[in-house]
Design an enzyme around this catalytic site. Structure first.
Site, mmCIF file in Angstrom:
data_model
loop_
_atom_site.group_PDB
_atom_site.id
_atom_site.type_symbol
_atom_site.label_atom_id
_atom_site.label_comp_id
_atom_site.label_asym_id
_atom_site.label_seq_id
_atom_site.Cartn_x
_atom_site.Cartn_y
_atom_site.Cartn_z
ATOM 1 N N ASP A 8 4.535 4.638 18.297
ATOM 2 C CA ASP A 8 4.031 3.264 18.454
ATOM 3 C C ASP A 8 3.018 2.872 17.364
ATOM 4 O OD1 ASP A 8 4.400 2.548 21.860
ATOM 5 O OD2 ASP A 8 4.808 4.534 21.040
ATOM 6 N N GLU A 39 6.441 -2.182 19.316
ATOM 7 C CA GLU A 39 6.102 -3.078 20.422
ATOM 8 C C GLU A 39 4.613 -3.405 20.509
ATOM 9 O OE1 GLU A 39 6.000 -2.235 24.398
ATOM 10 O OE2 GLU A 39 4.622 -0.573 24.128
ATOM 11 N N ASN A 40 3.794 -2.702 19.722
ATOM 12 C CA ASN A 40 2.362 -3.006 19.649
ATOM 13 C C ASN A 40 1.942 -3.419 18.242
ATOM 14 O OD1 ASN A 40 1.043 -2.273 22.343
ATOM 15 N ND2 ASN A 40 2.223 -0.433 21.921
ATOM 16 N N ASN A 67 7.581 -1.882 26.853
ATOM 17 C CA ASN A 67 7.138 -2.767 27.929
ATOM 18 C C ASN A 67 6.442 -4.026 27.422
ATOM 19 O OD1 ASN A 67 5.165 -0.609 27.294
ATOM 20 N ND2 ASN A 67 3.828 -1.712 28.694
ATOM 21 N N HIS A 68 6.038 -4.059 26.142
ATOM 22 C CA HIS A 68 5.438 -5.265 25.570
ATOM 23 C C HIS A 68 6.448 -6.071 24.748
ATOM 24 C CE1 HIS A 68 1.564 -4.015 26.970
ATOM 25 N NE2 HIS A 68 1.489 -2.969 26.170
ATOM 26 N N HIS A 150 11.145 4.847 26.195
ATOM 27 C CA HIS A 150 9.786 4.326 26.333
ATOM 28 C C HIS A 150 9.383 4.487 27.788
ATOM 29 C CE1 HIS A 150 6.635 1.970 24.324
ATOM 30 N NE2 HIS A 150 6.449 1.367 25.491
ATOM 31 N N HIS A 175 5.436 5.359 24.065
ATOM 32 C CA HIS A 175 4.640 4.649 25.062
ATOM 33 C C HIS A 175 3.280 5.273 25.328
ATOM 34 C CE1 HIS A 175 3.421 2.153 28.403
ATOM 35 N NE2 HIS A 175 3.397 3.180 29.228
ATOM 36 N N HIS A 177 1.460 7.199 23.405
ATOM 37 C CA HIS A 177 0.628 7.186 22.192
ATOM 38 C C HIS A 177 -0.032 8.525 21.866
ATOM 39 C CE1 HIS A 177 -0.050 2.540 21.835
ATOM 40 N NE2 HIS A 177 1.078 2.792 22.489
#
Length: 257
Positions: A8, A39-40, A67-68, A150, A175, A177
């Site tokens: 991520d 996603e981040n 999820n983001h 994820h 996810h 991290h």
């Protein structure tokens, strides 16, 4: 074929660090293809067309999400249009922007990338990741199949790895991290790591300022998650894939500071 899967990327600071390190890493390791969880990548979570372009311009070939994925509405049309971005496949069909499986033609080989979300402690109401994976394999256009799972729990990630062992080239977890120490080739030939890690600020809590997260745990009150600054790291896993069989020959965890 040597495929790098980057953990991520957190915010603009993570994106800039990736750009500063990825070209040399690709050259030193002889990397043929790069997958990055983005996603981040936008400040404040999510992916935007701007952060996606930055990653692609930095040497990333495909982006996976989590999820983001849908945090930023400005990315919805982009997800529908881009053939190089995969969002979790087990979101509902018909109402979810984008696609959960992509087949990327590199000119040398097609690489199939599947993005899945876990079902434990992360998002309610998603289709079973295991059943979704079974269905996805029928849409693969290549023997080289990479899965970004994820998910929150190590048990669910390892279970899916063994479930897909011998059926896909590699499974890398995202996810949480935090890079795990279990990069390996499973018994039937699938490369695996429970979590590829994070690309962003080293002295942080998942990329966020440490004092903010500490206050949240102590007070139980909502907090604005401002990103930490300082020295950064790029964490990833490198899979060496046999192009004829699609199976993995080696898996190596990587951390660059």
């Amino acid at each position: 074929m040597r495929i790098l899967c980057i953990g991520d990327v957190v915010g603009s600071i993570g994106c800039k660090f990736l750009r500063s390190r990825l070209p040399a890493l690709k050259k030193v390791k002889g990397i043929d293809f790069v997958i990055c969880n983005g996603e981040n990548s936008a400040d404040g979570n999510g992916l935007t067309p701007v952060s996606a372009k930055f990653l692609f311009d930095s040497g990333v070939d495909a982006i996976t999400l989590g999820n983001h994925s849908f945090r930023r509405k400005e990315v919805f049309d982009y997800l529908d249009e881009s053939p190089f971005v995969a969002r979790p496949l087990n979101f509902p069909d018909g109402t979810t922007p984008g696609r959960g499986i992509i087949n990327v033609d590199t000119g040398r080989r097609i690489i199939t990338i599947i993005n899945l979300m876990g079902n434990l402690f992360i998002e309610d109401g998603l289709a079973c990741a295991f059943e979704t994976a079974d269905k996805a394999l029928s849409q693969a256009e290549s023997k080289i199949i990479i899965v970004d799972f994820h998910a929150e729990t190590t048990s669910e990630k390892r279970a899916l790895g063994y479930y897909l062992d011998g059926r896909v080239s590699a499974v890398f977890g995202t996810h949480t991290h935090v890079q795990t120490s279990d990069a390996q080739v499973l018994p039937k030939g699938t490369g695996y790591i429970t979590d590829a890690g994070m690309t962003g600020t080293i002295h942080s809590v998942l990329g966020v300022k440490t004092e903010i997260i500490i206050d949240k745990f102590k007070t139980k009150l909502p907090q604005r998650f401002d990103l930490a600054s300082g020295d950064c790291k790029l964490e990833a896993v490198l899979f060496d894939i046999d192009e004829k069989s699609g199976l993995c020959k080696s898996a190596e965890s990587i951390r660059v500071e």
